[in-house]
Design a protein around this motif. Structure first.
Motif, PDB file in Angstrom:
ATOM      1  N   LEU A 187       0.837  -1.199   0.000  1.00 52.63           N
ATOM      2  CA  LEU A 187       0.000   0.000   0.000  1.00 52.63           C
ATOM      3  C   LEU A 187       0.875   1.253   0.000  1.00 52.63           C
ATOM      4  O   LEU A 187       0.609   2.218  -0.710  1.00 52.63           O
ATOM      5  N   GLU A 188       1.963   1.207   0.777  1.00 51.14           N
ATOM      6  CA  GLU A 188       2.849   2.366   0.832  1.00 51.14           C
ATOM      7  C   GLU A 188       3.607   2.548  -0.497  1.00 51.14           C
ATOM      8  O   GLU A 188       3.785   3.668  -0.971  1.00 51.14           O
ATOM      9  N   GLU A 189       4.030   1.421  -1.085  1.00 45.35           N
ATOM     10  CA  GLU A 189       4.812   1.502  -2.329  1.00 45.35           C
ATOM     11  C   GLU A 189       3.984   1.867  -3.551  1.00 45.35           C
ATOM     12  O   GLU A 189       4.454   2.548  -4.456  1.00 45.35           O
ATOM     13  N   LYS A 190       2.739   1.363  -3.576  1.00 44.94           N
ATOM     14  CA  LYS A 190       1.961   1.492  -4.818  1.00 44.94           C
ATOM     15  C   LYS A 190       0.615   2.197  -4.637  1.00 44.94           C
ATOM     16  O   LYS A 190      -0.023   2.565  -5.613  1.00 44.94           O
ATOM     17  N   GLY A 191       0.138   2.334  -3.400  1.00 44.75           N
ATOM     18  CA  GLY A 191      -1.094   3.077  -3.150  1.00 44.75           C
ATOM     19  C   GLY A 191      -2.351   2.392  -3.653  1.00 44.75           C
ATOM     20  O   GLY A 191      -2.422   1.174  -3.770  1.00 44.75           O
ATOM     21  N   THR A 241      -6.609   4.818 -16.181  1.00 42.01           N
ATOM     22  CA  THR A 241      -6.165   4.390 -14.858  1.00 42.01           C
ATOM     23  C   THR A 241      -5.720   5.582 -14.024  1.00 42.01           C
ATOM     24  O   THR A 241      -5.241   6.587 -14.556  1.00 42.01           O
ATOM     25  N   LEU A 242      -5.859   5.446 -12.716  1.00 38.61           N
ATOM     26  CA  LEU A 242      -5.367   6.459 -11.778  1.00 38.61           C
ATOM     27  C   LEU A 242      -4.811   5.727 -10.562  1.00 38.61           C
ATOM     28  O   LEU A 242      -5.496   4.890  -9.976  1.00 38.61           O
ATOM     29  N   ALA A 243      -3.561   6.028 -10.215  1.00 40.02           N
ATOM     30  CA  ALA A 243      -2.977   5.479  -8.986  1.00 40.02           C
ATOM     31  C   ALA A 243      -2.658   6.643  -8.063  1.00 40.02           C
ATOM     32  O   ALA A 243      -2.087   7.650  -8.498  1.00 40.02           O
ATOM     33  N   LEU A 244      -3.067   6.523  -6.798  1.00 42.61           N
ATOM     34  CA  LEU A 244      -2.799   7.562  -5.801  1.00 42.61           C
ATOM     35  C   LEU A 244      -1.857   6.967  -4.776  1.00 42.61           C
ATOM     36  O   LEU A 244      -2.203   5.987  -4.112  1.00 42.61           O
ATOM     37  N   CYS A 245      -0.664   7.552  -4.694  1.00 41.32           N
ATOM     38  CA  CYS A 245       0.377   6.944  -3.869  1.00 41.32           C
ATOM     39  C   CYS A 245       1.307   8.019  -3.324  1.00 41.32           C
ATOM     40  O   CYS A 245       1.801   8.852  -4.098  1.00 41.32           O
TER      41      CYS A 245
END
Ligand SMILES: [Mn+2]
Length: 291
Positions: free
Chosen positions: A56-60, A131-135
């Protein structure tokens, strides 16, 4: 407004540490509807928030919306593969989120293209993929096709993705207006899709800092064909409950004929420690949240 590339190096690193974004929490709602005309839903969507704290911390948190095409329900297969492959490969790839996301979308393209080549019934199938990644306080986005990513910030709506469509090219060349594009006979012609060619050019957004209060919307053209951006702005800013906002947007598209499948993913950024209704928290498993 989403910035210039930062120079790598010690100074840039120090600045980044100093400006470390405040922790925030993410609420997500993803809904999909067959619409009023189609018999099957060829859209797919996914929200992923890993249980593993390190991952979770690395990739959100990751959100994917895909709109498939191809006869005999092959579109459903293509969009489902996009959601599956992107969400698996993104978390498996040992790289920073931006590179991992690009790789995941490229890998989905390869796998869909291969599946189409191996099965006559699936020949020519393809899909959009937004796509959307929040990290780590930052947003990463990768995109192919004419599904869209919007951001609502301080009451203003920004379209962060660019449609890879024939009509968008005509708009850019000044041949037709954005308004004319909505009803143009070629409005369904997309210039890039996952699965239709062995390689695909993925549009990747320059990563940018997320802010508290931001809302992000990922949607298929079943929504943005029928609901104007001013209306999306109103619904997103006036509806506190993001699930209710998604339901409202889908209802508006259906009131206007709902000629296509409609998928709406909404993400809200909330300061850490503040309360949100249990139902709106991003799912903590890798399960499909779309209904
Ligand atoms: Mn569609």
């Amino acid at each position: 407004m989403f910035g210039k590339k930062k120079e790598a190096g010690a100074a840039a690193k120090e600045t980044r540490q100093f400006e470390a974004p405040r922790p925030f929490e993410i609420d997500a709602s993803l809904q999909t509807d067959v619409g009023c005309v189609r018999e099957i839903n060829e859209d797919s969507g996914r929200v992923v928030r890993p249980n593993d704290p390190r991952l979770l911390e690395e990739k959100g948190t990751l959100v994917v919306v895909a709109d498939g095409m191809g006869g005999h329900s092959a579109g459903e297969v293509a969009s489902g593969m996009a959601a599956d492959v992107v969400s698996r490969v993104y978390y498996e790839t040992r790289a920073e989120p931006g590179a991992a996301l690009r790789h995941a979308v490229e890998e989905a393209n390869r796998q869909i293209h291969q599946a189409a080549a191996e099965d006559e019934a699936k020949h020519g199938m393809g899909t959009t993929c937004t796509t959307l990644a929040l990290c780590g306080g930052r947003a990463y986005a990768a995109h192919v096709g004419d599904s869209r990513l919007y951001m609502l910030r301080e009451g203003k709506l920004y379209q962060l993705s660019e449609d890879h469509s024939a009509v968008n090219e005509m708009v850019k060349l000044g041949i037709i207006t954005k308004e004319q594009a909505r009803t143009h006979e070629d409005k369904n012609v997309i210039l890039r899709a996952l699965g239709t060619t062995p390689e695909v050019e993925v549009s990747v957004l320059e990563p940018f800092a997320v802010r508290e209060g931001d809302r992000y919307l990922l949607c298929s053209d079943g929504l943005h064909d029928l609901v104007l951006e001013d209306e999306i702005t109103s619904v997103l800013s006036e509806t506190e409950d993001i699930h209710a906002a998604g339901e409202r947007l889908i209802a508006m598209a259906k009131e206007r004929g709902g000629h296509d499948n409609i998928t709406v993913g909404i993400i809200a950024i909330r300061p850490e420690g503040t309360a949100a209704a249990e139902a709106h928290k991003a799912p903590t498993t890798r399960e499909l949240e779309a209904i």
